[in-house]
Design a protein around this motif. Structure first.
Motif, short mmCIF file in Angstrom:
data_model
loop_
_atom_site.label_atom_id
_atom_site.label_comp_id
_atom_site.label_asym_id
_atom_site.label_seq_id
_atom_site.Cartn_x
_atom_site.Cartn_y
_atom_site.Cartn_z
N TYR A 79 0.84 -1.21 0.00
CA TYR A 79 0.00 0.00 0.00
C TYR A 79 0.87 1.26 0.00
O TYR A 79 0.66 2.17 -0.79
N PHE A 80 1.87 1.28 0.88
CA PHE A 80 2.74 2.47 0.95
C PHE A 80 3.58 2.64 -0.31
O PHE A 80 3.82 3.76 -0.75
N LEU A 81 4.01 1.53 -0.92
CA LEU A 81 4.74 1.63 -2.18
C LEU A 81 3.87 2.20 -3.29
O LEU A 81 4.35 2.95 -4.14
N GLU A 82 2.59 1.86 -3.29
CA GLU A 82 1.67 2.32 -4.33
C GLU A 82 1.09 3.71 -4.04
O GLU A 82 0.46 4.30 -4.91
N HIS A 83 1.28 4.21 -2.83
CA HIS A 83 0.74 5.52 -2.44
C HIS A 83 1.86 6.38 -1.83
O HIS A 83 1.91 6.58 -0.61
N PRO A 84 2.75 6.90 -2.69
CA PRO A 84 3.88 7.69 -2.16
C PRO A 84 3.45 8.94 -1.41
O PRO A 84 4.25 9.50 -0.65
N GLU A 85 2.21 9.36 -1.59
CA GLU A 85 1.75 10.55 -0.87
C GLU A 85 1.72 10.33 0.65
O GLU A 85 1.62 11.29 1.42
N TYR A 86 1.80 9.07 1.08
CA TYR A 86 1.81 8.77 2.52
C TYR A 86 3.20 8.40 3.03
O TYR A 86 3.35 7.97 4.17
N GLN A 87 4.22 8.57 2.22
CA GLN A 87 5.59 8.20 2.58
C GLN A 87 6.05 8.91 3.86
O GLN A 87 6.83 8.36 4.62
N GLU A 88 5.53 10.10 4.11
CA GLU A 88 5.96 10.84 5.30
C GLU A 88 5.62 10.11 6.61
O GLU A 88 6.18 10.41 7.65
N PHE A 89 4.72 9.13 6.54
CA PHE A 89 4.35 8.38 7.73
C PHE A 89 5.14 7.09 7.91
O PHE A 89 4.94 6.36 8.87
N VAL A 90 6.02 6.80 6.96
CA VAL A 90 6.80 5.56 6.98
C VAL A 90 8.15 5.82 7.63
O VAL A 90 8.85 6.79 7.29
N GLN A 91 8.52 4.94 8.54
CA GLN A 91 9.83 4.98 9.18
C GLN A 91 10.80 4.21 8.29
O GLN A 91 10.60 3.03 8.03
N GLY A 92 11.81 4.88 7.78
CA GLY A 92 12.82 4.21 6.96
C GLY A 92 12.43 4.17 5.49
O GLY A 92 11.44 4.76 5.06
#
Length: 95
Positions: A79-92
């Motif tokens: 999901y995070f790979l397909e939605h880079p707009e949420y990358q700011e919430f990913v650690q690392g």
């Protein structure tokens, strides 16, 4: 269908109005981040993007708590790979 989300320190459970469990996302951790290690949807309800809704609820939790997410669960990671707009919430880095 109206969805009901029940949240605690280790999971978010999604139910319908009748109280039937439709899916859940499970996580652990404390401090500045938490690790998502499982996302599951009742087989009778798959194909309705309910897993996406669970990840979005987890993002909302991260926003409220000012924390980051480590998505070790394959579904959440995808999901995070397909939605880079949420990358700011990913650690690392996801790569």
């Amino acid at each position: 269908m109206n969805l009901i989300f029940e949240e605690d320190d280790e999971s978010i459970v999604m139910k319908n109005e009748a109280g039937e469990k439709l899916g859940e996302i499970a996580f652990s951790g404390d401090g500045d981040y938490f690790t998502v290690f499982h996302t599951g949807v009742n087989p009778d309800y798959r194909g309705q993007h309910l897993g996406d809704k669970l990840v979005l609820q987890t993002i909302e939790k991260a926003k409220r708590e000012q924390r980051k997410i480590i998505p070790t669960c394959p579904f959440a990671r995808k999901y995070f790979l397909e939605h880079p707009e949420y990358q700011e919430f990913v650690q690392g880095d996801l790569n």
